[in-house]
Design a protein around this motif. Structure first.
Motif, PDB file in Angstrom:
ATOM      1  N   ASP A   1      -0.480  45.446 -13.238  1.00  0.00           N
ATOM      2  CA  ASP A   1      -1.632  44.548 -13.275  1.00  0.00           C
ATOM      3  C   ASP A   1      -1.819  43.948 -11.878  1.00  0.00           C
ATOM      4  O   ASP A   1      -1.184  42.955 -11.526  1.00  0.00           O
ATOM      5  CB  ASP A   1      -1.399  43.456 -14.319  1.00  0.00           C
ATOM      6  N   THR A   2      -2.668  44.571 -11.077  1.00  0.00           N
ATOM      7  CA  THR A   2      -2.834  44.134  -9.685  1.00  0.00           C
ATOM      8  C   THR A   2      -3.404  42.722  -9.577  1.00  0.00           C
ATOM      9  O   THR A   2      -3.123  42.015  -8.617  1.00  0.00           O
ATOM     10  CB  THR A   2      -3.700  45.117  -8.882  1.00  0.00           C
TER      11      THR A   2
ATOM     12  N   THR B   1      -1.181  40.233  -7.399  1.00  0.00           N
ATOM     13  CA  THR B   1      -1.867  39.655  -6.240  1.00  0.00           C
ATOM     14  C   THR B   1      -1.950  38.138  -6.357  1.00  0.00           C
ATOM     15  O   THR B   1      -1.712  37.414  -5.376  1.00  0.00           O
ATOM     16  CB  THR B   1      -3.279  40.262  -6.082  1.00  0.00           C
ATOM     17  N   THR B   2      -2.261  37.639  -7.547  1.00  0.00           N
ATOM     18  CA  THR B   2      -2.338  36.194  -7.775  1.00  0.00           C
ATOM     19  C   THR B   2      -0.982  35.544  -7.520  1.00  0.00           C
ATOM     20  O   THR B   2      -0.885  34.525  -6.832  1.00  0.00           O
ATOM     21  CB  THR B   2      -2.816  35.886  -9.209  1.00  0.00           C
ATOM     22  N   LEU B   3       0.073  36.135  -8.067  1.00  0.00           N
ATOM     23  CA  LEU B   3       1.402  35.545  -7.894  1.00  0.00           C
ATOM     24  C   LEU B   3       1.859  35.602  -6.439  1.00  0.00           C
ATOM     25  O   LEU B   3       2.436  34.630  -5.928  1.00  0.00           O
ATOM     26  CB  LEU B   3       2.414  36.216  -8.819  1.00  0.00           C
TER      27      LEU B   3
ATOM     28  N   ASN C   1       4.821  39.996  -1.255  1.00  0.00           N
ATOM     29  CA  ASN C   1       3.562  40.730  -1.356  1.00  0.00           C
ATOM     30  C   ASN C   1       3.445  41.268  -2.789  1.00  0.00           C
ATOM     31  O   ASN C   1       4.419  41.216  -3.555  1.00  0.00           O
ATOM     32  CB  ASN C   1       3.496  41.852  -0.315  1.00  0.00           C
ATOM     33  N   PRO C   2       2.279  41.777  -3.173  1.00  0.00           N
ATOM     34  CA  PRO C   2       2.101  42.252  -4.550  1.00  0.00           C
ATOM     35  C   PRO C   2       3.099  43.344  -4.965  1.00  0.00           C
ATOM     36  O   PRO C   2       3.533  43.373  -6.124  1.00  0.00           O
ATOM     37  CB  PRO C   2       0.660  42.769  -4.566  1.00  0.00           C
ATOM     38  N   ASP C   3       3.487  44.214  -4.045  1.00  0.00           N
ATOM     39  CA  ASP C   3       4.456  45.260  -4.392  1.00  0.00           C
ATOM     40  C   ASP C   3       5.827  44.671  -4.729  1.00  0.00           C
ATOM     41  O   ASP C   3       6.493  45.136  -5.661  1.00  0.00           O
ATOM     42  CB  ASP C   3       4.596  46.276  -3.254  1.00  0.00           C
TER      43      ASP C   3
ATOM     44  N   ILE D   1       0.139  30.457 -13.055  1.00  0.00           N
ATOM     45  CA  ILE D   1       0.056  29.352 -12.098  1.00  0.00           C
ATOM     46  C   ILE D   1       1.332  29.208 -11.266  1.00  0.00           C
ATOM     47  O   ILE D   1       1.415  28.338 -10.408  1.00  0.00           O
ATOM     48  CB  ILE D   1      -0.257  28.019 -12.804  1.00  0.00           C
ATOM     49  N   GLY D   2       2.325  30.050 -11.531  1.00  0.00           N
ATOM     50  CA  GLY D   2       3.564  29.964 -10.759  1.00  0.00           C
ATOM     51  C   GLY D   2       4.550  31.014 -11.212  1.00  0.00           C
ATOM     52  O   GLY D   2       4.296  31.768 -12.160  1.00  0.00           O
TER      53      GLY D   2
END
Length: 183
Positions: A18-19, A23-25, A49-51, A75-76
């Motif tokens: 789930d990108t 990405t959000t995290l 980073n997202p990866d 949110i975290g």
């Protein structure tokens, strides 16, 4: 925000793809650490980073904080690992700026401690990088916060040995403090 609106859990491994989530995290972590570790790292260095986030989710090492009042919006997060059958560790504790100073950070640590007890751990640990050439107010507050929750410094580790790939990104010398709490 009601306490019931917030939940913390390990997302299923399938969430790693789930990108939007990863990405959000990554953004939440990097924004948090831009303040939490300002001056410790060279300009432009990002914490994750997202990866990396996806990899942690796949390994069931990332707990995510959700706000159900905002359609279960993340949110975290925090990283949780078993170091040994008796010792757990948490790190990369990050929370969206809008939720800071609300008690959610404490709930995140309590979540880790409860998970650790459930898995049979006797102790829980965390680390803190402290610059040695200047006083970092945020890091000083963080240490006091850990101590208030029952954590104490058990040793000063060698950051260069533990994380050799990251030494080149440090802006100056640091002390690598390792905290533990008996559960």
């Amino acid at each position: 925000m009601a306490a019931d609106d917030i939940s913390i859990s390990f997302p299923p491994a399938s969430s790693a793809t789930d990108t939007s989530l990863t990405t959000t995290l990554a953004s939440i972590v990097n924004t948090s650490y831009a303040t939490a570790e300002a001056g410790i790292w060279t300009p432009g260095h990002e914490r994750t980073n997202p990866d990396d986030i996806a990899s942690l989710i796949q390994k069931a090492q990332l707990a995510v904080v959700y706000d159900h009042a905002r359609s279960k919006q993340p949110i975290g997060c925090l990283v949780y690992k078993l170091i040994s059958p008796a010792l757990s560790n948490f790190g990369m504790l990050a929370l969206d700026q809008a939720y800071r100073s609300t008690g959610i950070g404490r709930r995140m640590v309590v979540f880790v401690e409860e998970e650790s007890r459930r898995r049979g751990c006797e102790n829980c640990s965390c680390e803190l990088l402290m610059p040695t050439e200047f006083t970092h107010e945020y890091k000083e507050r963080t240490q006091k916060w850990y101590e208030k929750m029952g954590y104490s410094v058990v040793k000063v580790g060698d950051f260069a040995t533990e994380y050799p790939a990251f030494i080149k990104y440090l802006a100056g010398p640091v002390e690598y403090r390792i905290f533990e709490k008996t559960l």
